[in-house]
Design an enzyme around this catalytic site. Sequence first.
Site, PDB file in Angstrom:
ATOM      1  N   ARG A   6       5.101 -12.703   9.944  1.00 25.83           N
ATOM      2  CA  ARG A   6       5.770 -11.416   9.716  1.00 25.83           C
ATOM      3  C   ARG A   6       7.182 -11.454  10.255  1.00 25.83           C
ATOM      4  O   ARG A   6       7.471 -12.165  11.211  1.00 25.83           O
ATOM      5  CB  ARG A   6       5.066 -10.302  10.503  1.00 25.83           C
ATOM      6  CG  ARG A   6       3.701  -9.949  10.100  1.00 25.83           C
ATOM      7  CD  ARG A   6       3.167  -8.902  11.073  1.00 25.83           C
ATOM      8  NE  ARG A   6       3.698  -7.580  10.760  1.00 25.83           N
ATOM      9  CZ  ARG A   6       3.166  -6.804   9.826  1.00 25.83           C
ATOM     10  NH1 ARG A   6       2.122  -7.197   9.135  1.00 25.83           N
ATOM     11  NH2 ARG A   6       3.670  -5.612   9.583  1.00 25.83           N
ATOM     12  N   GLU A  49       0.872  -1.168   0.000  1.00 20.68           N
ATOM     13  CA  GLU A  49       0.000   0.000   0.000  1.00 20.68           C
ATOM     14  C   GLU A  49       0.915   1.224   0.000  1.00 20.68           C
ATOM     15  O   GLU A  49       1.806   1.321   0.845  1.00 20.68           O
ATOM     16  CB  GLU A  49      -0.879  -0.010   1.264  1.00 20.68           C
ATOM     17  CG  GLU A  49      -1.838   1.149   1.245  1.00 20.68           C
ATOM     18  CD  GLU A  49      -2.763   1.205   2.450  1.00 20.68           C
ATOM     19  OE1 GLU A  49      -2.831   0.223   3.222  1.00 20.68           O
ATOM     20  OE2 GLU A  49      -3.408   2.245   2.614  1.00 20.68           O
ATOM     21  N   LYS A  82       4.449   0.815  10.026  1.00 27.65           N
ATOM     22  CA  LYS A  82       4.530   1.986   9.152  1.00 27.65           C
ATOM     23  C   LYS A  82       4.030   3.236   9.868  1.00 27.65           C
ATOM     24  O   LYS A  82       4.548   4.318   9.681  1.00 27.65           O
ATOM     25  CB  LYS A  82       3.686   1.758   7.896  1.00 27.65           C
ATOM     26  CG  LYS A  82       4.481   1.178   6.740  1.00 27.65           C
ATOM     27  CD  LYS A  82       3.728   1.363   5.442  1.00 27.65           C
ATOM     28  CE  LYS A  82       3.122   0.062   4.979  1.00 27.65           C
ATOM     29  NZ  LYS A  82       2.341   0.169   3.756  1.00 27.65           N
TER      30      LYS A  82
HETATM   31  P1  ATP Z   1      -0.402  -1.446   6.456  1.00 31.37           P
HETATM   32  O1  ATP Z   1      -0.795  -1.477   7.883  1.00 31.37           O
HETATM   33  O2  ATP Z   1      -0.187  -0.080   5.932  1.00 31.37           O
HETATM   34  O3  ATP Z   1      -1.213  -2.336   5.555  1.00 31.37           O
HETATM   35  P2  ATP Z   1       1.687  -3.351   5.982  1.00 31.37           P
HETATM   36  O4  ATP Z   1       2.913  -3.482   6.793  1.00 31.37           O
HETATM   37  O5  ATP Z   1       0.745  -4.483   5.890  1.00 31.37           O
HETATM   38  O6  ATP Z   1       1.038  -2.050   6.518  1.00 31.37           O
HETATM   39  P3  ATP Z   1       1.663  -3.281   3.099  1.00 31.37           P
HETATM   40  O7  ATP Z   1       2.139  -2.209   2.219  1.00 31.37           O
HETATM   41  O8  ATP Z   1       0.223  -3.618   3.077  1.00 31.37           O
HETATM   42  O9  ATP Z   1       2.116  -2.887   4.558  1.00 31.37           O
HETATM   43  O10 ATP Z   1       2.538  -4.574   2.871  1.00 31.37           O
HETATM   44  C1  ATP Z   1       2.834  -5.115   1.624  1.00 31.37           C
HETATM   45  C2  ATP Z   1       3.158  -6.566   1.783  1.00 31.37           C
HETATM   46  O11 ATP Z   1       4.261  -6.739   2.653  1.00 31.37           O
HETATM   47  C3  ATP Z   1       1.996  -7.324   2.377  1.00 31.37           C
HETATM   48  O12 ATP Z   1       1.827  -8.548   1.682  1.00 31.37           O
HETATM   49  C4  ATP Z   1       2.412  -7.566   3.795  1.00 31.37           C
HETATM   50  O13 ATP Z   1       1.843  -8.739   4.300  1.00 31.37           O
HETATM   51  C5  ATP Z   1       3.934  -7.651   3.678  1.00 31.37           C
HETATM   52  N1  ATP Z   1       4.566  -7.256   4.939  1.00 31.37           N
HETATM   53  C6  ATP Z   1       4.382  -6.116   5.616  1.00 31.37           C
HETATM   54  N2  ATP Z   1       5.084  -6.107   6.766  1.00 31.37           N
HETATM   55  C7  ATP Z   1       5.742  -7.290   6.817  1.00 31.37           C
HETATM   56  C8  ATP Z   1       6.630  -7.895   7.762  1.00 31.37           C
HETATM   57  N3  ATP Z   1       6.988  -7.276   8.890  1.00 31.37           N
HETATM   58  N4  ATP Z   1       7.110  -9.129   7.480  1.00 31.37           N
HETATM   59  C9  ATP Z   1       6.771  -9.745   6.344  1.00 31.37           C
HETATM   60  N5  ATP Z   1       5.944  -9.237   5.418  1.00 31.37           N
HETATM   61  C10 ATP Z   1       5.423  -8.027   5.639  1.00 31.37           C
HETATM   62 MG    MG Z   2      -1.212  -4.159   4.512  1.00 30.58          MG
END
Ligand code: ATP
Ligand code: MG
Length: 554
Positions: free
Chosen positions: A263, A37, A273
């Site tokens: 994660r 996102e 974030k």
């Molecule tokens: P938001 O709360 O803004 O959705 P987010 O950390 O989920 O934050 P995204 O941009 O939606 O951010 O994440 C993109 C991809 O990265 C998603 O598939 C998410 O599952 C993965 N991702 C995000 N944080 C992690 C993490 N700490 N470890 C592994 N994968 C992650």
């Molecule tokens: Mg997300």
Amino acid sequence: MSTAESSKPVNFIHQIVEKDLQQGTHDGRVVTRFPPEPNGYLHIGHAKSICLNFGTAEKYQGACNLRFDDTNPEKESQEYIDSIIRDVNWLGYQWQGEVRYTSDYFQQLHDWAVYLIEQGKAYVCDLSPEQAKEYRGNFTTPGRNSPFRDRSVEENLALFARMKNGEFAEGSCSLRAKIDMQSPNMNLRDPMIYRIMHTRHHQTGDQWCIYPMYDFAHGQSDAIEGVTHSICTLEFEDHRPLYEWFIENLPVPCAPKQYEFSRLELNYTITSKRRLKQLVDEAHVAGWDDPRMPTISGLRRRGYTPAALREFCDRVGVTRSNGVVDMGMLEAAIRDDLDKTAPRAMCVVRPIKVTLTNYPADQQEWFELPNHPKDETMGQRQVPFSANLLIEEEDFAEEPPRKWKRLAPGEAVRLRGAYVITCNEVIKDAEGNVVELKCSYDPDTKGSNPEGYKPNGVIHWVCAQHSVPCEVREYDRLFTVENPAGDKERDFLECINPDSLVVLNNSRCEIGLQGAAVESRFQFERTGYFAVDADSTAEKLVFNRTVTLRDSWK
Ligand code: ATP
Ligand code: MG
């Protein structure tokens, strides 16, 4: 498949893919996607997701899409889009075709919403957000049906069209899927699928004032793109039944499957974030790419290499069990890489003057030192030497402890690659600070051991005149506690390490580093690994300490 990918150990996602390939599921195709996102910069956790999605596609000769999950225009921006594209590229991955956007599919998603209404599987609900929350129940209480649940198809179609035409205020109504208000899975209690938001979108401008919810957009976007394995993090496990409900109840072109992994969490930092944005917005750090940030752009500026980040993700592995990874593991990955690849150089970070009283004042000579102790192919460098030198403040002790390996009054050390010197006199300023050491050099010690005495050890040095002024930024962990966000009593901002950045303005490095390119990396002998920062100017190089030579963190 590249040999690098094929030789990597198989994780549980790979096992699923291999089974699907054997059984001919998805017609033998492997398509993954990375769906950020654009509401912030990518961090080390995203690197894990990137390596998994792109790495899996690479390993099985499939493809991986880069798709911006841009359903919430209020928090998104072009700056974030640009940074994410740059970071994925820098990590060394190439997506299939163009960069994609969920917003590319807004029309299709809208049409599918209409389809659900026509099937009697979606309705416009006028409950306020507070009321909807109350009707939803909780984990122990089943939900209650909305009083608007049984609106006719015609009424719903008309109301949804009016929502789309901008006739209603934000929050006054929404479109919900008609599933099951009694479901033990809260996600299935008639989830909202479209909301009103009178916000201009960075891609679609003013075309839409209704936006699909993440759950309504994600699986269908996967289906539109022919994604086979939709890999996400464990918090979406409970959303999987909803993901499947949409796929089963809509005329989508194919049926992607969702799989979850745990994660990545790292100690001594944060991967939220929201909190990273707070650090930036409130200027606790210098920006998203501050070298203390766990963002990909911060790590890059700090001196991390794409290879080290990918290696780190490999070492961490892919599982379904949550755990916190030690920061030391990330640091070990960059040390291992730079130990092999970074040319050596000398830099005196906190200088103290050394004057050789028996070396001709107008003389200069050049020593040839290897760029790498174990890799001859990296060649040699020339280092100038004269009567006026600089050594590291901490390499001298007026009253040395036992087994001191460096310089002290009356004692000898070898200057790396040059002569053995002996300290004869210590000059101090009015406050008693040591400002200069008068030493003598032993001309017979060029490349051979002195006769009749033994130097304490080897220290690094630079020529006082023929060296380059530089600024050295010594970075340490951004937080003083393992889990900065884990303390309910204490705000994470209170755990910021006040010594996470120490700036030294008086440093000097070897003349050969003059004009070194931004992002080039060096091992400063005996000190650590450093990378040239973009703040460097023609007058002054700026170095970021990537990591110390050894794990000295306590
Ligand atoms: P938001 O709360 O803004 O959705 P987010 O950390 O989920 O934050 P995204 O941009 O939606 O951010 O994440 C993109 C991809 O990265 C998603 O598939 C998410 O599952 C993965 N991702 C995000 N944080 C992690 C993490 N700490 N470890 C592994 N994968 C992650
Ligand atoms: Mg997300």
